[in-house]
Enzyme design. Structure first.
Site, PDB file in Angstrom:
ATOM      1  N   ALA A 152       0.828  -1.210   0.000  1.00 53.68           N
ATOM      2  CA  ALA A 152       0.000   0.000   0.000  1.00 53.68           C
ATOM      3  C   ALA A 152       0.860   1.256   0.000  1.00 53.68           C
ATOM      4  O   ALA A 152       0.438   2.304  -0.503  1.00 53.68           O
ATOM      5  CB  ALA A 152      -0.926  -0.014   1.209  1.00 53.68           C
ATOM      6  N   THR A 153       2.066   1.163   0.545  1.00 59.10           N
ATOM      7  CA  THR A 153       2.977   2.309   0.490  1.00 59.10           C
ATOM      8  C   THR A 153       3.211   2.680  -0.977  1.00 59.10           C
ATOM      9  O   THR A 153       3.196   3.856  -1.349  1.00 59.10           O
ATOM     10  CB  THR A 153       4.312   1.953   1.191  1.00 59.10           C
ATOM     11  OG1 THR A 153       4.023   1.686   2.566  1.00 59.10           O
ATOM     12  CG2 THR A 153       5.326   3.067   1.075  1.00 59.10           C
TER      13      THR A 153
ATOM     14  N   GLN B 159      -6.785  -0.206   6.297  1.00 60.16           N
ATOM     15  CA  GLN B 159      -7.311  -0.710   7.575  1.00 60.16           C
ATOM     16  C   GLN B 159      -8.815  -0.970   7.524  1.00 60.16           C
ATOM     17  O   GLN B 159      -9.415  -1.352   8.527  1.00 60.16           O
ATOM     18  CB  GLN B 159      -6.992   0.282   8.710  1.00 60.16           C
ATOM     19  CG  GLN B 159      -5.509   0.458   8.973  1.00 60.16           C
ATOM     20  CD  GLN B 159      -4.858  -0.778   9.589  1.00 60.16           C
ATOM     21  OE1 GLN B 159      -5.533  -1.683  10.097  1.00 60.16           O
ATOM     22  NE2 GLN B 159      -3.540  -0.840   9.557  1.00 60.16           N
TER      23      GLN B 159
ATOM     24  N   SER C  90      -3.843  -3.567   0.901  1.00 60.32           N
ATOM     25  CA  SER C  90      -2.625  -4.346   1.084  1.00 60.32           C
ATOM     26  C   SER C  90      -2.974  -5.721   1.658  1.00 60.32           C
ATOM     27  O   SER C  90      -3.650  -5.807   2.692  1.00 60.32           O
ATOM     28  CB  SER C  90      -1.725  -3.586   2.056  1.00 60.32           C
ATOM     29  OG  SER C  90      -0.487  -4.225   2.167  1.00 60.32           O
ATOM     30  N   ALA C  91      -2.488  -6.774   0.990  1.00 62.68           N
ATOM     31  CA  ALA C  91      -2.915  -8.135   1.342  1.00 62.68           C
ATOM     32  C   ALA C  91      -2.585  -8.540   2.779  1.00 62.68           C
ATOM     33  O   ALA C  91      -3.359  -9.248   3.424  1.00 62.68           O
ATOM     34  CB  ALA C  91      -2.263  -9.131   0.375  1.00 62.68           C
ATOM     35  N   HIS C  92      -1.435  -8.064   3.287  1.00 58.78           N
ATOM     36  CA  HIS C  92      -1.002  -8.595   4.590  1.00 58.78           C
ATOM     37  C   HIS C  92      -1.824  -8.066   5.760  1.00 58.78           C
ATOM     38  O   HIS C  92      -1.655  -8.509   6.888  1.00 58.78           O
ATOM     39  CB  HIS C  92       0.498  -8.354   4.807  1.00 58.78           C
ATOM     40  CG  HIS C  92       0.895  -6.942   5.121  1.00 58.78           C
ATOM     41  ND1 HIS C  92       1.146  -6.520   6.406  1.00 58.78           N
ATOM     42  CD2 HIS C  92       1.101  -5.866   4.333  1.00 58.78           C
ATOM     43  CE1 HIS C  92       1.505  -5.238   6.382  1.00 58.78           C
ATOM     44  NE2 HIS C  92       1.488  -4.827   5.135  1.00 58.78           N
TER      45      HIS C  92
ATOM     46  N   THR D 152       8.028  -7.996 -12.939  1.00 58.38           N
ATOM     47  CA  THR D 152       7.420  -9.316 -13.122  1.00 58.38           C
ATOM     48  C   THR D 152       6.295  -9.522 -12.116  1.00 58.38           C
ATOM     49  O   THR D 152       6.467  -9.252 -10.916  1.00 58.38           O
ATOM     50  CB  THR D 152       8.508 -10.408 -12.939  1.00 58.38           C
ATOM     51  OG1 THR D 152       9.542 -10.135 -13.886  1.00 58.38           O
ATOM     52  CG2 THR D 152       7.950 -11.802 -13.165  1.00 58.38           C
TER      53      THR D 152
ATOM     54  N   CYS E 169       4.867   1.516  12.202  1.00 60.79           N
ATOM     55  CA  CYS E 169       5.798   2.304  11.393  1.00 60.79           C
ATOM     56  C   CYS E 169       6.325   3.510  12.166  1.00 60.79           C
ATOM     57  O   CYS E 169       7.269   4.140  11.748  1.00 60.79           O
ATOM     58  CB  CYS E 169       5.124   2.800  10.132  1.00 60.79           C
ATOM     59  SG  CYS E 169       3.921   1.669   9.511  1.00 60.79           S
TER      60      CYS E 169
END
Ligand code: PMP
Length: 388
Positions: A72-73, A183, A203-205, A241, A328
């Site tokens: 996401a960053t 979030q 963001s997947a994580h 890739t 962060c």
């Protein structure tokens, strides 16, 4: 020793079903999807299915784009820098309106663009910690404003902003609108086709998918200048890739998270409320923001007289992993942007601890955590010098 993970706003465990699905892309379907042989074409149906899953579960119109990226960053950087190069650098629309509570991937990018000539306004939040549509209405200017960027839900408090109303206001003023929904995705319902937005990052994580893969939704016609040049992947919008395993894992994780939304809103919320009630029953404690306006999994609490970092270490020693706020920005407690924006008493700000649950959190874990928190507060207050 039992270990309990209550830092799911920082990152989540990969759902075992997602991990199982991803395995084959390391050892069987590992071909570069852009190559011209069967190892490559073997991956195409999985990529198509993954895209379908993303479009369906976010309810995205077929004409719009979702590009797969690294995080996401990256998505947040892509949006702000695209609008800078496409609009701000070339026109009289020089203004970006964002907020004082954004993640550093927005606020630091905005600061960088300020150094190149963009004018950035950082909206405050109201006493509830939420961005006010009236405040935005007072400053948005169709002749000056290029982009508005407001996060859907805050990573530290879980407080949810009025994204639909903000999106409508931006559209009425002909201003591009972006939301960092990192979030919110997987925690609350997101129906993109029902909202007038131009960009959305995820963001997947953060929803039990793998790390190192994210997505950026772009409305058809919204400017998009690639952040990375060099290849034709993602329709030349994001070179590099394609991370097929990550893409497939993210899409499946999203589907599972969307399926579990009702569970999130009932079971996860009930466990969160149980923990929150127990925290509030300890004298001189505080939880930031009305729980009705928060994502169902988040608590940002403060315990008067207990230093946040000391408590974090004490909890960790006793098996409970929490956070002092955004992972962060853990080095800079005092500069926690949400506390600053909400004008929270600096002493309270110094004592903030975030507990963030997930659908894998159990009742036993919450009961254990409540016990550990009570003992930790007692222990740390006994050695604290301040009065409370
Ligand atoms: N925005 C918000 C609100 C976040 O909480 C985070 C993660 N802490 C990010 C952006 C960045 O996400 P990623 O790790 O995928 O770059």
């Amino acid at each position: 020793m039992e270990r309990i993970y209550l830092d799911n706003n920082a990152t989540t465990m990969v759902d075992p079903r997602v991990r199982d699905l991803m395995d084959i892309f390391s050892v069987q379907f590992y071909g570069n999807p852009n190559s011209l042989h069967s190892f490559a074409s073997d991956t195409h149906p999985y990529m198509r299915e993954a895209l379908d899953r993303l479009y369906t579960n976010l309810n995205v119109n077929d004409d719009d784009d979702i590009i797969i990226n690294g995080c996401a960053t990256e998505g947040n950087n892509t949006v702000l820098k695209s609008v800078y190069f496409d609009l701000i650098a070339k026109s009289q629309k020089k203004q970006i309106i964002t907020t004082q509570i954004e993640h550093p991937s927005i606020s630091h990018t905005a600061e960088f663009l300020e150094s190149l000539g963009a004018e950035v306004v950082y909206l405050p939040v109201n006493e509830q910690g939420i961005v006010s549509v009236a405040d935005l209405k007072a400053i948005i200017d169709p002749d000056k404003t290029a982009l508005v960027s407001v996060m859907w839900a805050n990573n530290e408090t879980g407080l949810i902003n009025p994204i639909k109303e903000i999106a409508t206001l931006c559209r009425e003023n002909g201003v591009l609108f972006h939301t960092d929904a990192v979030q919110a995705v997987g925690k609350v319902k997101i129906d993109i086709s029902d909202i007038d937005l131009d960009y959305l990052t995820f963001s997947a994580h953060k929803f039990h998918g793998p790390k190192g893969v994210g997505g950026l939704y772009i409305k058809n016609g919204a400017p998009l200048i690639p952040l990375l040049h060099g290849g034709e992947q993602m329709g030349s919008k994001r070179s590099g890739t394609v991370n097929v395993a990550g893409m497939v894992g993210m899409a499946y994780a999203l589907e599972l998270a969307v399926e579990a939304l009702e569970f999130e809103d009932s079971k996860v919320r009930r466990l969160r409320d149980k923990l929150e009630d127990a925290i509030l029953a300890i004298p001189s404690t505080n939880v930031i923001g009305d729980r009705a306006y928060r994502t169902p999994n988040t608590i940002l609490a403060s315990f008067k007289g207990v230093e946040g970092e000391a408590m974090l270490w004490d909890l960790n020693r006793n098996g409970v992993a929490a956070s002092t706020g955004s992972a962060c920005s853990s080095e800079s407690l005092e500069s926690n942007p949400t506390f600053k924006a909400m004008k929270i008493d600096p002493e309270l700000a110094h004592t903030g601890i975030r507990f963030s649950l997930s659908r894998f959190t159990t009742e036993e874990e919450i009961d254990f955590t409540i016990d550990i928190i009570k003992k930790s507060v007692e222990r740390l207050r006994a050695i604290s010098t301040s009065e409370f």
